[in-house]
Design a protein around this motif. Sequence first.
Motif, PDB file in Angstrom:
ATOM      1  N   CYS A  30       1.844  19.353  -4.959  1.00 24.26           N
ATOM      2  CA  CYS A  30       1.980  19.692  -6.390  1.00 24.26           C
ATOM      3  C   CYS A  30       2.566  21.080  -6.590  1.00 24.26           C
ATOM      4  CB  CYS A  30       0.647  19.555  -7.115  1.00 24.26           C
ATOM      5  SG  CYS A  30      -0.052  17.904  -7.055  1.00 24.26           S
ATOM      6  N   LEU A  31       3.607  21.433  -5.841  1.00 22.91           N
ATOM      7  CA  LEU A  31       4.252  22.723  -6.006  1.00 22.91           C
ATOM      8  C   LEU A  31       4.975  22.755  -7.340  1.00 22.91           C
ATOM      9  CD1 LEU A  31       3.840  22.423  -2.886  1.00 22.91           C
ATOM     10  CD2 LEU A  31       5.811  23.903  -2.644  1.00 22.91           C
ATOM     11  N   GLY A  32       4.872  23.864  -8.018  1.00 19.59           N
ATOM     12  CA  GLY A  32       5.549  24.006  -9.296  1.00 19.59           C
ATOM     13  C   GLY A  32       5.514  25.443  -9.745  1.00 19.59           C
ATOM     14  N   GLY A  33       5.945  25.644 -10.954  1.00 16.09           N
ATOM     15  CA  GLY A  33       5.945  27.000 -11.475  1.00 16.09           C
ATOM     16  C   GLY A  33       6.685  27.076 -12.779  1.00 16.09           C
ATOM     17  N   GLY A  34       6.911  28.278 -13.196  1.00 17.39           N
ATOM     18  CA  GLY A  34       7.617  28.499 -14.440  1.00 17.39           C
ATOM     19  C   GLY A  34       8.067  29.936 -14.548  1.00 17.39           C
ATOM     20  N   ARG A  35       8.893  30.171 -15.556  1.00 17.24           N
ATOM     21  CA  ARG A  35       9.469  31.496 -15.749  1.00 17.24           C
ATOM     22  C   ARG A  35       9.013  32.056 -17.085  1.00 17.24           C
ATOM     23  NH1 ARG A  35      13.452  33.230 -12.960  1.00 17.24           N
ATOM     24  NH2 ARG A  35      13.967  31.132 -12.306  1.00 17.24           N
TER      25      ARG A  35
ATOM     26  N   GLN B  59       2.800  27.924  -8.193  1.00 14.49           N
ATOM     27  CA  GLN B  59       1.468  27.375  -7.959  1.00 14.49           C
ATOM     28  C   GLN B  59       1.551  26.125  -7.092  1.00 14.49           C
ATOM     29  OE1 GLN B  59      -0.133  26.444 -11.807  1.00 14.49           O
ATOM     30  NE2 GLN B  59       1.210  24.699 -12.115  1.00 14.49           N
ATOM     31  N   TRP B  60       0.416  25.741  -6.509  1.00 16.93           N
ATOM     32  CA  TRP B  60       0.321  24.576  -5.640  1.00 16.93           C
ATOM     33  C   TRP B  60      -1.140  24.169  -5.557  1.00 16.93           C
ATOM     34  CZ3 TRP B  60       1.659  29.487  -4.339  1.00 16.93           C
ATOM     35  CH2 TRP B  60       0.739  30.206  -3.606  1.00 16.93           C
ATOM     36  N   ARG B  61      -1.385  23.048  -4.897  1.00 18.68           N
ATOM     37  CA  ARG B  61      -2.749  22.555  -4.655  1.00 18.68           C
ATOM     38  C   ARG B  61      -2.907  22.388  -3.150  1.00 18.68           C
ATOM     39  NH1 ARG B  61      -5.911  23.746  -8.111  1.00 18.68           N
ATOM     40  NH2 ARG B  61      -7.353  22.165  -7.421  1.00 18.68           N
ATOM     41  N   ARG B  62      -4.040  22.832  -2.673  1.00 15.24           N
ATOM     42  CA  ARG B  62      -4.308  22.657  -1.245  1.00 15.24           C
ATOM     43  C   ARG B  62      -4.772  21.228  -0.984  1.00 15.24           C
ATOM     44  NH1 ARG B  62      -9.717  22.462  -0.667  1.00 15.24           N
ATOM     45  NH2 ARG B  62     -10.988  23.640  -2.144  1.00 15.24           N
ATOM     46  N   ARG B  63      -4.660  20.840   0.278  1.00 13.95           N
ATOM     47  CA  ARG B  63      -5.223  19.574   0.732  1.00 13.95           C
ATOM     48  C   ARG B  63      -6.210  19.895   1.847  1.00 13.95           C
ATOM     49  NH1 ARG B  63      -0.985  15.256   2.122  1.00 13.95           N
ATOM     50  NH2 ARG B  63      -0.140  16.860   3.466  1.00 13.95           N
TER      51      ARG B  63
ATOM     52  N   SER C 196       1.437  36.798   2.266  1.00 13.16           N
ATOM     53  CA  SER C 196       0.191  36.026   2.265  1.00 13.16           C
ATOM     54  C   SER C 196      -0.527  36.180   0.940  1.00 13.16           C
ATOM     55  CB  SER C 196      -0.728  36.502   3.385  1.00 13.16           C
ATOM     56  OG  SER C 196      -0.161  36.246   4.636  1.00 13.16           O
ATOM     57  N   THR C 197      -1.295  35.161   0.597  1.00 12.03           N
ATOM     58  CA  THR C 197      -2.142  35.202  -0.585  1.00 12.03           C
ATOM     59  C   THR C 197      -3.385  34.366  -0.319  1.00 12.03           C
ATOM     60  OG1 THR C 197      -2.260  34.807  -2.971  1.00 12.03           O
ATOM     61  CG2 THR C 197      -0.944  33.257  -1.681  1.00 12.03           C
ATOM     62  N   VAL C 198      -4.455  34.659  -1.027  1.00 13.66           N
ATOM     63  CA  VAL C 198      -5.692  33.896  -0.867  1.00 13.66           C
ATOM     64  C   VAL C 198      -5.946  33.003  -2.076  1.00 13.66           C
ATOM     65  CG1 VAL C 198      -6.743  35.562   0.711  1.00 13.66           C
ATOM     66  CG2 VAL C 198      -7.102  35.800  -1.765  1.00 13.66           C
ATOM     67  N   THR C 199      -4.968  32.905  -2.970  1.00 16.69           N
ATOM     68  CA  THR C 199      -5.084  32.055  -4.154  1.00 16.69           C
ATOM     69  C   THR C 199      -4.019  30.963  -4.098  1.00 16.69           C
ATOM     70  OG1 THR C 199      -3.591  33.453  -5.445  1.00 16.69           O
ATOM     71  CG2 THR C 199      -5.965  33.956  -5.554  1.00 16.69           C
ATOM     72  N   GLN C 200      -4.174  29.936  -4.920  1.00 16.26           N
ATOM     73  CA  GLN C 200      -3.220  28.824  -4.962  1.00 16.26           C
ATOM     74  C   GLN C 200      -2.143  29.052  -6.018  1.00 16.26           C
ATOM     75  OE1 GLN C 200      -5.096  24.839  -4.680  1.00 16.26           O
ATOM     76  NE2 GLN C 200      -6.986  25.974  -4.341  1.00 16.26           N
ATOM     77  N   ASN C 201      -1.869  30.309  -6.284  1.00 19.39           N
ATOM     78  CA  ASN C 201      -0.796  30.666  -7.212  1.00 19.39           C
ATOM     79  C   ASN C 201      -0.447  32.128  -7.019  1.00 19.39           C
ATOM     80  OD1 ASN C 201      -2.525  32.346  -9.073  1.00 19.39           O
ATOM     81  ND2 ASN C 201      -3.542  30.362  -9.247  1.00 19.39           N
TER      82      ASN C 201
ATOM     83  N   ALA D 134       9.914  23.863  -2.392  1.00 14.95           N
ATOM     84  CA  ALA D 134      10.198  23.548  -3.789  1.00 14.95           C
ATOM     85  C   ALA D 134      11.310  24.438  -4.323  1.00 14.95           C
ATOM     86  CB  ALA D 134       8.935  23.738  -4.639  1.00 14.95           C
ATOM     87  N   VAL D 135      11.826  24.045  -5.471  1.00 14.17           N
ATOM     88  CA  VAL D 135      12.814  24.821  -6.220  1.00 14.17           C
ATOM     89  C   VAL D 135      12.199  25.089  -7.588  1.00 14.17           C
ATOM     90  CG1 VAL D 135      15.129  24.869  -7.207  1.00 14.17           C
ATOM     91  CG2 VAL D 135      14.707  23.655  -5.055  1.00 14.17           C
ATOM     92  N   THR D 136      12.187  26.338  -7.983  1.00 12.17           N
ATOM     93  CA  THR D 136      11.667  26.697  -9.300  1.00 12.17           C
ATOM     94  C   THR D 136      12.697  27.527 -10.026  1.00 12.17           C
ATOM     95  OG1 THR D 136       9.402  26.638  -8.490  1.00 12.17           O
ATOM     96  CG2 THR D 136       9.788  27.877 -10.500  1.00 12.17           C
TER      97      THR D 136
END
Length: 145
Positions: free
Chosen positions: A43-48, A57-61, A101-106, A143-145
């Motif tokens: 579920c990769l996505g985003g916005g401007r 943003q994304w969702r982990r599995r 690196s990041t510890v969040t899903q966005n 992904a492409v955003t």
Amino acid sequence: GAPGEIYLPRKYRAVTAVRTLATASDIDFSDFAMANLCYSPTCLGGGRFPNQDIYLQWRRRTRIGGGWLDAVDVPLSEAFESYIVTLYTDGTYTVVVTSFSTVTQNVLYTAAQQTFDFGSPQATLFWGVQQQGAFNVGTQSQAVT
């Protein structure tokens, strides 16, 4: 395999209904423990935003206990939650501009960061994300955003 066996080359013989162990050929195999790697995010996505900041943003599995019950996120199944976000020059996803690196899903990729990394804010952003686990880094989703 056992942790001490990972990456070590071993010889195996596949025995079928018409072959015996004595007549089977040796096959070289190294266990790379792929089942221990984190699954690729989804579920990769985003916005401007109007100021040219880009929200990704994304969702982990999860590898363990992945049933989606009661609309609650699946368990982490890792000792920690961490991701690597990689930004690329184009859709070939071969030339890395930067990664972090990041510890969040966005993440928020600001116009100032884009200008530092690319020379100007980007109209199109080619990016990937992969989850880090205790064993190693998992497969990247792009992904492409």
